[in-house]
Motif scaffolding. Sequence first.
Motif, mmCIF file in Angstrom:
data_model
loop_
_atom_site.group_PDB
_atom_site.id
_atom_site.type_symbol
_atom_site.label_atom_id
_atom_site.label_comp_id
_atom_site.label_asym_id
_atom_site.label_seq_id
_atom_site.Cartn_x
_atom_site.Cartn_y
_atom_site.Cartn_z
ATOM 1 N N SER A 69 -5.615 0.169 -8.096
ATOM 2 C CA SER A 69 -6.450 -0.940 -7.534
ATOM 3 C C SER A 69 -8.040 -0.743 -6.802
ATOM 4 N N LEU A 114 -1.683 2.287 -0.940
ATOM 5 C CA LEU A 114 -2.286 2.118 -2.320
ATOM 6 C C LEU A 114 -1.230 1.692 -2.653
ATOM 7 N N GLU A 162 -8.369 -1.685 -3.434
ATOM 8 C CA GLU A 162 -7.232 -1.165 -2.791
ATOM 9 C C GLU A 162 -8.032 0.513 -1.813
#
Length: 252
Positions: free
Chosen positions: A85, A15, A88
């Motif tokens: 995110s 990530l 992600e």
Amino acid sequence: MSPTSDSLVAAFRQLTDPRHRRGVRHPFAGLLSVVFLGLLSRHPDFASLARWAKRHWPALREAFGLTRPYAPHATTYSRAAAAFSIDEFRGALAGWLARVMADAPTAAAVDGKTSKQAHDADGDPIHVLNVFAHDARVCLADWPIGDGKETEPEVLKAHLDELFAAWPSLRVLTGDALFCQRPLARAIVEAGRDYVLAVKDNQPDLHETIRAAFADATPASASATARGKNAGRSRPGGSGATRRRRTTPARR
């Protein structure tokens, strides 16, 4: 003890770290792992999560590759969790599950649930659609339903390609009577999968049609139908469905 290549911490390292470099004291993957485990341990807010992490910091520090001798404050967790995110995170978690599961799931149930821990901007509980593999006892995917403008079958239909790409082993989806809709069933079949959907009295015509179709069914007729579908799939461009041609009498 350093995290192995197939660990959840290693997956979280994929990530993007959303924090500014200045003032960073803890690895992002380690912090996210603490938050993830804390939520699984039923600590729904960052204050209680921070207290829990402080009590278990020696074990968490070793397992998740954290280097500081003291556990971070609740605001450190909240700031890190607020900016990463979601897409992600979903991808990393799904990829990790696919690697560590001994048997890839072949069937999953779809059902809408209201989250007891997650809330929207107005403070209302979030209603999500879950895809749950019972044999593996794990949720393979979930998507928010929204504020009532979308239905659960519509959300599932919109995410079918995403679901089957992440879990190619899935062959069968099951659902209650809410999901018994022709567009969704057609999309599942066109994706090369099967479905088991409940039909109740809320769809009386369909319910009666199915009852009539199965009233005269026998094992021999079921085998003949299956052979016909397989023959259709084996032909170039065949989909297993019989094409019906409408003809009209020639005009004199």
